[in-house]
Design a protein around this motif. Structure first.
Motif, PDB file in Angstrom:
ATOM      1  N   GLN A   1       1.792  -5.655   3.305  1.00 24.11           N
ATOM      2  CA  GLN A   1       0.671  -6.103   4.135  1.00 24.11           C
ATOM      3  C   GLN A   1       1.185  -6.824   5.374  1.00 24.11           C
ATOM      4  O   GLN A   1       1.971  -7.770   5.282  1.00 24.11           O
ATOM      5  CB  GLN A   1      -0.241  -7.024   3.323  1.00 24.11           C
TER       6      GLN A   1
ATOM      7  N   ARG B   1      -3.777   0.513  -3.095  1.00 23.13           N
ATOM      8  CA  ARG B   1      -3.351  -0.880  -2.958  1.00 23.13           C
ATOM      9  C   ARG B   1      -2.622  -1.317  -4.220  1.00 23.13           C
ATOM     10  O   ARG B   1      -3.063  -1.042  -5.339  1.00 23.13           O
ATOM     11  CB  ARG B   1      -4.594  -1.759  -2.727  1.00 23.13           C
TER      12      ARG B   1
ATOM     13  N   GLU C   1       0.844  -1.191   0.000  1.00 25.31           N
ATOM     14  CA  GLU C   1       0.000   0.000   0.000  1.00 25.31           C
ATOM     15  C   GLU C   1       0.882   1.244   0.000  1.00 25.31           C
ATOM     16  O   GLU C   1       1.942   1.264   0.628  1.00 25.31           O
ATOM     17  CB  GLU C   1      -0.914   0.014   1.225  1.00 25.31           C
TER      18      GLU C   1
END
Length: 306
Positions: free
Chosen positions: A267, A213, A208
């Motif tokens: 992530q 994203r 991100e």
């Protein structure tokens, strides 16, 4: 004349034998002999007037009556346990056996080094640390608590969030010198990426940046179900990995690997302490989970790479 305390003990032994699938495993847990466990269950079957377990040379399987009795025993023992806990609330001693499960790397690098200090604080606890890179079944493995990294798939468990595994994208300076350093996640598709294949995301790496994203399907010529094996591949200059910061913290400090794509946030994965839903958490489980939660919160290697 019947003895309720003996009956409860026999019921508890029966439940443990079913959960572990082994007379000898329960005997080891209770520090007694296999013939003693068998004798208790035979006496219970005699009193009930029927067979609970259909014994075979390969495995233990329950009769239909045994399955019904097993489910009823679990409810009865849970009720007794809850009643005792209600009476003893605030006075329960932190002692006894504690069987802990974890993945191999997390258990070796994050749990085992913290056990000496924990046991110095609670000297009456005996720990059995079971490491396995497959998600362990808490009931069949006889685990009191296990640590899982990543999203939880089983909602029927008691789970407590105790930390976060931040991840970092790494490669050796030699690899980057030879193949170039990717500046965006999309450029990873041009590199040899090493896959830890036990995550649900598989070969999809997610980043991100500025609220946007970025997903990239990676490919490479090596993968493993063990994160320390991935680390060795990276250190050998084989390719790029997306791995927990705690796995490479010392390598980053020493310059053995370089963190790349630092303008993007990889992530992260939650860390949960998980217990069986049908068991009340004992004081020793709560003490250990509290201890690990505090330790992980303060651990530098559990923080994101700046």
């Amino acid at each position: 004349m019947r003895h309720p305390v003996d009956k409860l003990n026999a019921m508890a032994i029966f439940v443990r034998v079913v959960e572990r699938g082994s007379f000898s495993a329960v005997a080891r847990e209770m520090q007694t002999s296999q013939p003693t466990i068998s004798k208790v269950l035979r006496a219970l079957e005699t009193e009930l007037g029927g067979k609970l377990i259909a014994r075979s040379t390969r495995q233990l399987s329950l009769t239909d009556e045994g399955l019904r009795y097993y489910n009823e025993c679990r409810q009865i023992l849970a009720a007794v346990d809850a009643a005792e806990h209600s009476f003893q609330s605030g006075r329960e001693t932190i002692a006894g056996h504690l069987r802990i499960g974890s993945s191999v790397s997390f258990g070796r690098l994050q749990i085992a080094p913290r056990l000496p200090a924990f046991l110095a604080r609670y000297p009456d606890i005996q720990i059995d640390l079971q490491l396995n890179d497959q998600n362990q079944d808490l009931v069949s493995e006889g685990l009191d608590v296990t640590f899982r990294i990543g999203p939880l798939n089983d909602s029927g468990l008691i789970a407590r969030h105790i930390g976060t595994t931040h991840r970092v994208t790494v490669a050796t300076p030699a690899y980057l010198k030879q193949h170039g350093q990717p500046q965006t996640p999309q450029q990873l598709s041009e590199h040899n990426c090493l896959l830890f294949n036990l995550l649900n995301s598989q070969n999809l790496w997610i980043y991100e940046r500025d609220g946007q994203r970025h997903e990239v399907r990676i490919k490479g010529n090596a993968q493993s179900n063990n994160s320390e094996a991935i680390r060795e591949m990276v250190l050998g200059g084989l390719g790029i990995a997306l791995s927990p910061v705690w796995l490479f913290s010392e390598d980053l400090k020493a310059g053995r690997v370089t963190a790349i794509l630092q303008n993007y946030t990889a992530q992260s994965l939650p860390i949960h302490a998980v217990s069986p839903a049908n068991r009340r958490q004992s004081a020793r489980v709560k003490a250990f989970v509290d201890y690990m939660s505090q330790a992980l919160e303060a651990a530098p290697e559990l923080q994101a790479v700046k």
